[in-house]
Motif scaffolding. Structure first.
Motif, PDB file in Angstrom:
ATOM      1  N   LEU A  30      61.450  61.603  12.971  1.00 37.21           N
ATOM      2  CA  LEU A  30      61.739  60.217  13.318  1.00 37.21           C
ATOM      3  C   LEU A  30      62.841  59.654  12.416  1.00 37.21           C
ATOM      4  CD1 LEU A  30      58.624  60.790  14.125  1.00 37.21           C
ATOM      5  CD2 LEU A  30      58.406  58.319  14.131  1.00 37.21           C
ATOM      6  N   TYR A  51      62.233  55.528  14.064  1.00 35.00           N
ATOM      7  CA  TYR A  51      61.514  54.790  13.027  1.00 35.00           C
ATOM      8  C   TYR A  51      62.256  53.503  12.709  1.00 35.00           C
ATOM      9  CZ  TYR A  51      59.480  53.863   8.383  1.00 35.00           C
ATOM     10  OH  TYR A  51      58.866  53.295   7.305  1.00 35.00           O
ATOM     11  N   SER A  53      62.674  51.090   9.743  1.00 26.26           N
ATOM     12  CA  SER A  53      62.439  50.999   8.310  1.00 26.26           C
ATOM     13  C   SER A  53      62.505  49.561   7.836  1.00 26.26           C
ATOM     14  CB  SER A  53      63.508  51.831   7.579  1.00 26.26           C
ATOM     15  OG  SER A  53      63.624  51.445   6.228  1.00 26.26           O
ATOM     16  N   ILE A 240      59.832  61.084   8.436  1.00 20.33           N
ATOM     17  CA  ILE A 240      60.777  59.995   8.687  1.00 20.33           C
ATOM     18  C   ILE A 240      61.999  60.161   7.786  1.00 20.33           C
ATOM     19  CG2 ILE A 240      59.112  58.309   9.554  1.00 20.33           C
ATOM     20  CD1 ILE A 240      59.029  57.086   6.713  1.00 20.33           C
ATOM     21  N   PRO A 242      64.181  57.325   6.802  1.00 21.68           N
ATOM     22  CA  PRO A 242      64.166  55.879   7.056  1.00 21.68           C
ATOM     23  C   PRO A 242      65.510  55.166   6.937  1.00 21.68           C
ATOM     24  CG  PRO A 242      63.103  56.385   4.962  1.00 21.68           C
ATOM     25  CD  PRO A 242      63.325  57.692   5.663  1.00 21.68           C
TER      26      PRO A 242
END
Length: 305
Positions: A30, A51, A53, A240, A242
């Motif tokens: 992600l 994702y 963040s 992730i 991010p």
């Protein structure tokens, strides 16, 4: 024309896909989507999810990641991203924006945004970036109340509630493991342990916790950057990235602006830019043109008296 103005996949189906992905044995990758256009690119390239963040979003607003953004701001941003992609979107919901009742409301608001899940963390509210020193965490009991409130508010059983713990950097990995087990018992579907340092740390955590785990591969932080395949081999279910897309973009933007300032022209950078045709391809201009002509190419006959 499905998937044109908005994604063709329903929020429910995205949530089911996320849960199936977490149980598949293949790691779900992600990358951070800093805007809807980035989410479209993440999907086109073939990642399993996107994702949102909190750190990247606060930075995009010119703010540090210390809990200054609001639920309304995060929800609006997340809804814009979820709207354009068929991928499941996981959202950083910080501490739930307040007390346990606020965490419950956060779940309902983000469910309505069409995202696939969120993570809540055990830091003291307001929080700070997980890779900074000087963090403070609430007691295990308080975080359990936060999670139970969130779980009780969930209406779609496929909506994923992830629990993040920052305990490893404060009290050690064993303490983080104990918290993870308590959070799983409180109803968390996924555990995110922040700021583990080495591959051995990730292995130790995986060996001790038996529910799905998420790894954070953020640059310039405390964690070794471990390839997705290695994380999958260890047994992690999701990873992730991010702030990666923000850092890539801002690095290029700063370099370009400095060159324009120094030379008075962007001509030397044109080969490094996304072309107009590539942007139009990503935005699917041609499909919009087909949609327009299909709707507005009719004629009106003479009225009958």
């Amino acid at each position: 024309m499905p998937g044109l103005i908005a994604a063709a996949t329903s929020a429910t189906d995205k949530r089911i896909a996320f849960r199936l992905g977490l149980a598949s044995g293949s790691i779900q990758r992600l990358p951070g989507a800093i805007n809807p256009l980035t989410a479209k690119l993440i999907q086109e390239i073939g990642f399993e999810g996107a994702y949102v963040s909190g750190g990247a979003f606060s930075a995009s607003m010119g703010l540090p990641d210390i809990g200054l953004t609001t639920l309304t701001e995060v929800a609006t941003h997340s809804a814009q991203i979820a709207r354009v992609t068929d991928l499941p979107v996981l959202v950083d919901a910080d501490t739930g924006f307040g007390e346990p009742m606020s965490a419950a409301r956060t779940v309902t608001v983000l469910e309505d945004c069409g995202v696939a899940g969120l993570h809540l963390e055990d830091q003291v509210n307001p929080k700070r970036c997980g890779h900074l020193d000087g963090k403070a965490i609430v007691s295990t009991d308080e975080m359990v109340r936060r999670l139970r409130a969130a779980v009780s508010a969930r209406r779609d059983p496929n909506f994923v509630i992830c629990a993040r713990t920052d305990a490893a950097g404060i009290d050690g990995i064993d303490a983080a493991v104990d918290r993870a087990k308590s959070y799983a018992a409180a109803g968390a579907d996924l555990i995110f342990t922040e700021a583990l340092h080495t591959e051995a740390d990730f292995e130790k955590f995986r060996a001790a916790v038996d529910i799905p785990l998420l790894a954070n591969m953020t640059e310039f932080g405390k964690s070794q950057l471990i390839p997705a395949q290695t994380l999958e081999d260890i047994g992690y279910n999701a990873v992730i990235y991010p702030v990666t897309t923000l850092r890539l973009a801002m690095g290029a933007i700063e370099s370009g602006l400095r060159e324009i300032h120094a030379t008075g022209t962007q001509s030397g950078m044109v080969p490094r830019m996304q072309t107009r045709s590539r942007l139009y391809e990503l935005l699917e201009y041609e499909r919009y043109n087909e949609f327009d002509s299909g709707i507005f190419n009719f004629t009106i006959g003479e009225a009958r008296t």
